[in-house]
Motif scaffolding. Structure first.
Motif, PDB file in Angstrom:
ATOM      1  N   ASP A  48       8.912   1.126  -5.911  1.00 17.55           N
ATOM      2  CA  ASP A  48       8.635  -0.042  -5.076  1.00 17.55           C
ATOM      3  C   ASP A  48       9.781  -1.053  -5.078  1.00 17.55           C
ATOM      4  OD1 ASP A  48       8.253  -0.563  -7.728  1.00 17.55           O
ATOM      5  OD2 ASP A  48       6.378  -1.669  -7.485  1.00 17.55           O
ATOM      6  N   GLN A  49      10.877  -0.769  -5.851  1.00 17.25           N
ATOM      7  CA  GLN A  49      12.008  -1.695  -5.896  1.00 17.25           C
ATOM      8  C   GLN A  49      12.684  -1.813  -4.524  1.00 17.25           C
ATOM      9  OE1 GLN A  49      13.527  -3.569  -8.405  1.00 17.25           O
ATOM     10  NE2 GLN A  49      11.801  -3.182  -9.775  1.00 17.25           N
ATOM     11  N   LEU A  50      12.822  -0.684  -3.819  1.00 20.00           N
ATOM     12  CA  LEU A  50      13.489  -0.706  -2.513  1.00 20.00           C
ATOM     13  C   LEU A  50      12.594  -1.284  -1.420  1.00 20.00           C
ATOM     14  CD1 LEU A  50      15.337   2.746  -2.650  1.00 20.00           C
ATOM     15  CD2 LEU A  50      16.289   0.470  -3.004  1.00 20.00           C
ATOM     16  N   ASP A  51      11.290  -1.210  -1.622  1.00 22.01           N
ATOM     17  CA  ASP A  51      10.301  -1.847  -0.738  1.00 22.01           C
ATOM     18  C   ASP A  51      10.466  -1.442   0.727  1.00 22.01           C
ATOM     19  OD1 ASP A  51       8.127  -3.351  -0.106  1.00 22.01           O
ATOM     20  OD2 ASP A  51       9.230  -5.246   0.028  1.00 22.01           O
ATOM     21  N   PHE A  52      10.169  -0.192   1.018  1.00 23.22           N
ATOM     22  CA  PHE A  52      10.223   0.317   2.395  1.00 23.22           C
ATOM     23  C   PHE A  52       8.992  -0.157   3.164  1.00 23.22           C
ATOM     24  CE2 PHE A  52      12.664   3.281  -0.191  1.00 23.22           C
ATOM     25  CZ  PHE A  52      13.838   3.379   0.535  1.00 23.22           C
ATOM     26  N   ASP A  53       9.195  -0.528   4.401  1.00 23.99           N
ATOM     27  CA  ASP A  53       8.099  -1.043   5.233  1.00 23.99           C
ATOM     28  C   ASP A  53       7.222   0.099   5.736  1.00 23.99           C
ATOM     29  OD1 ASP A  53       8.964  -3.656   4.964  1.00 23.99           O
ATOM     30  OD2 ASP A  53      10.329  -3.475   6.697  1.00 23.99           O
ATOM     31  N   ILE A  54       5.932  -0.151   5.747  1.00 24.30           N
ATOM     32  CA  ILE A  54       4.998   0.806   6.340  1.00 24.30           C
ATOM     33  C   ILE A  54       5.103   0.684   7.859  1.00 24.30           C
ATOM     34  CG2 ILE A  54       2.552   1.402   6.606  1.00 24.30           C
ATOM     35  CD1 ILE A  54       2.105   0.361   3.782  1.00 24.30           C
ATOM     36  N   PRO A  55       5.197   1.794   8.608  1.00 26.82           N
ATOM     37  CA  PRO A  55       5.343   1.721  10.083  1.00 26.82           C
ATOM     38  C   PRO A  55       4.199   0.924  10.713  1.00 26.82           C
ATOM     39  CG  PRO A  55       5.714   3.959   9.301  1.00 26.82           C
ATOM     40  CD  PRO A  55       5.214   3.182   8.126  1.00 26.82           C
ATOM     41  N   GLN A  56       4.563   0.009  11.603  1.00 21.88           N
ATOM     42  CA  GLN A  56       3.543  -0.811  12.259  1.00 21.88           C
ATOM     43  C   GLN A  56       2.638   0.018  13.160  1.00 21.88           C
ATOM     44  OE1 GLN A  56       5.471  -4.060  14.273  1.00 21.88           O
ATOM     45  NE2 GLN A  56       6.139  -5.041  12.343  1.00 21.88           N
ATOM     46  N   SER A  57       3.174   1.142  13.633  1.00 22.01           N
ATOM     47  CA  SER A  57       2.386   1.975  14.551  1.00 22.01           C
ATOM     48  C   SER A  57       1.325   2.797  13.824  1.00 22.01           C
ATOM     49  CB  SER A  57       3.316   2.914  15.329  1.00 22.01           C
ATOM     50  OG  SER A  57       4.006   3.773  14.423  1.00 22.01           O
ATOM     51  N   LEU A  58       1.378   2.813  12.495  1.00 22.29           N
ATOM     52  CA  LEU A  58       0.401   3.603  11.731  1.00 22.29           C
ATOM     53  C   LEU A  58      -0.979   2.988  11.893  1.00 22.29           C
ATOM     54  CD1 LEU A  58       0.234   6.025   9.652  1.00 22.29           C
ATOM     55  CD2 LEU A  58       0.150   4.247   7.884  1.00 22.29           C
TER      56      LEU A  58
END
Length: 754
Positions: free
Chosen positions: A617-627
């Motif tokens: 979770d250090q890099l903190d990738f965004d969850i796709p808004q379209s999901l």
């Protein structure tokens, strides 16, 4: 011999005896004068004890066609029959009827019996009968005396050992003439001592304390018999008389503690002691006195120790009524002491002036382990006991390593390899007590080294021996002595600060690990040679200037492990470039973490990689808004972990229990990958045939923007689907179809495989 009778019954008994004998026997039977009745398996007969004017014993043998009985009374001797026989036979009938009644109740339908079954009943019912009679009758407690004896198999065997004998009785004690037979019988059988006394288990009992001792003695007898039965050549060999038994060392501690509280006599010719005691404390009661002798000699008074008896097999020493338990050190010292004193008749030891120093240095510590030493004041005033300082000088000249050893006691300096002693003072009246223990520790280390002696000093030659001494013997000596090395000797050893260092970082592409080795002050070619020696499992590498580099010590332990785990080859060392796949980074981190080796240094980029990999979770990738779904915390963590792997171009396996949402995590990951990476390559999902349509439904439900196609149908249909699916985001197929179409899939590149 009496008239024959196939079945023992009252009628048969009446026919066997005249009217007078039968009637009198019947009266005895009714009066309960048959006190004991038991079966003796050894003699295959029944034995009954009858109380009349005296105690009489009746023996009955049951044969298939006749009954044979006898009695030790005068009437039987004169007339061949007596009332005691009648009483015992009637008691046997009553006893058998009791057993049969029990069996009739248990088995109302009688079955055909035979002689063998009857014998089984008679034999095994005896135990029940005896136990019942024992419970219902009060028993007389017997007196017991024990006799311990000191013996040795002289002249064949010089060690002393212990035997035990017994005496027992009711109003007085009788000698147990065969102790092993008595121990076997005392559990459940009678044992005849004399015409006036017999041991009867139904009438006699031992105290609780004596029974505990008998239990130990029975175990000894059983073990001895087992050994004799298993050793045919020993069956007719015995070192003891039948009335005595050797006490084995394994039981001596327990047995002596129990015997000391009973009536136990100890005999050691020509002495006999009425009681014994046991002492388990290590302090022994002996005293020694060192006095001035005639002229300049000395005399050690041994006092009473010469009258003690050492039982070496048991680890005990007997002295003045007490058995002393010896420590391991005391056992060794006492064995040596008695060996030296074996042929000495007086109780003192003369010591010459020349012997007094080695005597006090070597013998005094031993005497203080086994007793108290008192030294006359006129002698103690002369004694000096300064601390020992050990000094070792080491020089290297013309390929020879020379070693000189000195013991320094105050002003006195001793070379253990030379006879002369250096003394700065002129006082020759002092007596020096040397620290023999520390001296022996030094000598023990030197004796383990590959040193040679030329009559003046210690030396060694040869590369292997030099390395062994400098890096394995010398560290042991440094703990116990002051070490002085000349410059030439010091140059043989690599300075402590010159330790190997391993640097690990990511290369410029970020796809590979760059591994480099270095040792301060050593050129890179020698470093490569050292590493080659590590691969070849050598103990050391010697530099051109003669310095030894140890590669079998702790400084190289982690390097050994890294070279093995990373499978580094000689050819790579020669190129001077060592690269490994990025996924090996976690293995390296585990090795370094477990060893805590400070010589392994991680570069900044590699440290970030390890940190991010351990904390997705250090890099903190965004969850796709379209999901079109909300992820739980642990599902989001799984998504972040897969994105971290993708970030470093690594693969991984998402493993979890069924029903926890692995599918939604994979769909979230693929949706994110498609948005971030605009490559045209599709993503491939391989699933069981029964789930491929379920996967498509899940994509349509949670990420409808992705174009999904199922590759199925007949071979031609699947081939066509594959050829015209370049613009499809996700291909879904099954394991069997993938195996069949593997050649078609080889032609395509995929962004990810799930």
């Amino acid at each position: 011999m009496t008239p024959t009778a196939s079945i023992l019954s009252k009628e048969t008994i009446k026919q066997m005896f005249n009217h007078t004998a039968y009637e009198r026997g019947l009266t005895y039977f009714k009066q309960g004068r048959v006190k004991t009745l038991y079966y003796e398996p050894k003699d295959e007969c029944w034995v009954g004890k009858v109380l009349g004017n005296d105690t009489y014993y009746v023996t009955v043998e049951l044969h298939d066609h006749y009954i044979d009985s006898s009695c030790d009374c005068l009437a039987y001797e004169q007339f061949g029959q007596c009332k005691h026989e009648v009483a015992v036979l009637l008691e046997m009938v009553r006893h058998r009827e009791q057993i049969e009644n029990v069996h009739l109740k248990e088995n109302p339908i009688r079955k055909r019996d035979n002689g063998q079954t009857t014998r089984f009943i008679e034999t095994f019912s005896q135990r029940q009968y005896t136990e019942i009679r024992n419970i219902n009758s009060a028993k007389d407690q017997l007196m017991v005396e024990y006799i311990l004896k000191a013996k040795s198999h002289y002249p064949y065997y010089s060690e002393n050992y212990l035997t035990i004998e017994m005496k027992t009785g009711l109003n007085r004690t009788y000698v147990v003439k065969n102790i092993k037979d008595f121990l076997r019988a005392s559990d459940h059988e009678s044992y005849v001592f004399t015409a006036n006394f017999s041991y009867e288990p139904a009438e006699h009992a031992f105290s609780k304390e004596d029974e505990e001792i008998l239990k130990i003695l029975r175990a000894i007898a059983k073990n001895e018999q087992l050994y004799l039965d298993a050793s045919p050549y020993q069956r007719h060999t015995s070192y003891t008389e039948s009335r005595e038994m050797i006490i084995p060392p394994i039981v001596v501690d327990e047995l002596l503690l129990k015997l000391k509280d009973r009536e136990t006599r100890f005999e050691y010719p020509p002495h006999s002691v009425p009681t014994i005691d046991v002492c388990n404390e290590e302090e022994l009661p002996f005293s020694f006195e060192l006095q001035k002798g005639k002229e300049e000699d000395f005399e050690l008074k041994l006092n009473d120790i010469t009258s003690a008896i050492l039982f070496e097999p048991y680890g005990y020493l007997y002295f003045k009524g007490t058995f002393y338990k010896l420590s391991a050190i005391q056992q060794k010292l006492m064995k040596d002491f008695f060996s030296l004193m074996r042929n000495k008749r007086d109780s003192s030891l003369l010591i010459s002036k020349d012997q007094i120093e080695p005597f006090l240095s070597n013998v005094t510590p031993a005497l203080e382990e086994i007793g108290t030493l008192t030294i006359d004041e006129t002698i103690s005033d002369q004694i000096l006991a300064p601390d020992l300082k050990t000094k070792i000088w080491i020089d290297y000249n013309q390929d020879i390593l020379n070693v000189n050893l000195e013991y320094q006691y105050g002003d006195r300096i001793l070379n253990p390899f030379l006879l002369e002693t250096t003394e700065t003072t002129e006082n020759q009246e002092t007596i020096l007590i040397r620290d023999i223990v520390k001296e022996q520790e030094i000598m023990s280390i030197l004796e383990g080294a590959p040193l040679k002696y030329n009559g003046k000093e210690l030396y060694l030659v040869g590369e292997e021996d030099l390395y062994q001494f400098l890096y394995h013997t010398l560290p042991l000596l440094e703990e116990k002595a002051e070490i002085y090395l000349t410059r030439s000797a010091r140059l043989l050893m690599i300075p402590e600060q010159q330790k190997p260092v391993v640097s690990i970082d990511l290369d410029s592409s970020g796809d590979w690990l760059d591994v480099r080795f270095d040792i301060s002050g050593i050129d890179q070619q020698d470093v490569q040679n050292i590493l080659q020696s590590v691969i070849e499992k050598k103990r050391y590498y010697r530099l051109h200037n003669g310095t030894f580099v140890p590669i079998d010590d702790d400084d190289f332990a982690t390097i050994h492990q890294l070279i093995d785990e990373l499978d580094i080859r000689k050819s790579e060392l020669q190129k001077g470039e060592i690269k490994r796949p990025l996924f090996k980074g976690m293995l390296i981190d585990d090795i370094v973490s477990s060893s805590r080796d400070s010589s392994i240094r991680f570069g900044k980029t590699f440290r970030h990689f390890i940190k991010n990999f351990k904390n997705p979770d250090q890099l903190d990738f965004d969850i796709p808004q379209s999901l079109q779904a909300s992820l739980r915390d642990y599902q989001n963590f799984g998504f972040q972990w897969m994105k971290t792997l993708s970030h470093y171009r690594l693969g991984g396996i998402l493993a979890d229990d069924m029903g926890l949402g692995k599918t939604i995590q994979a769909i979230t990951f693929m949706t994110s990958e498609k948005k971030e990476k605009k490559e045209l390559q599709p993503m491939l999902v391989v699933a069981p045939a029964s789930l491929i349509y379920n996967w498509k439904n899940e994509f349509q439900k949670f990420s409808p923007e992705l174009k999904v196609r199922i590759i199925d149908g007949n071979p031609e249909e699947r081939k066509e689907l594959i050829q015209f699916s370049n613009e499809i985001d996700v291909w879904i197929t099954s394991y069997p179809m993938l195996r069949q179409d593997i050649d078609l899939y080889k032609k395509s590149n995929f962004l990810s495989l799930s």
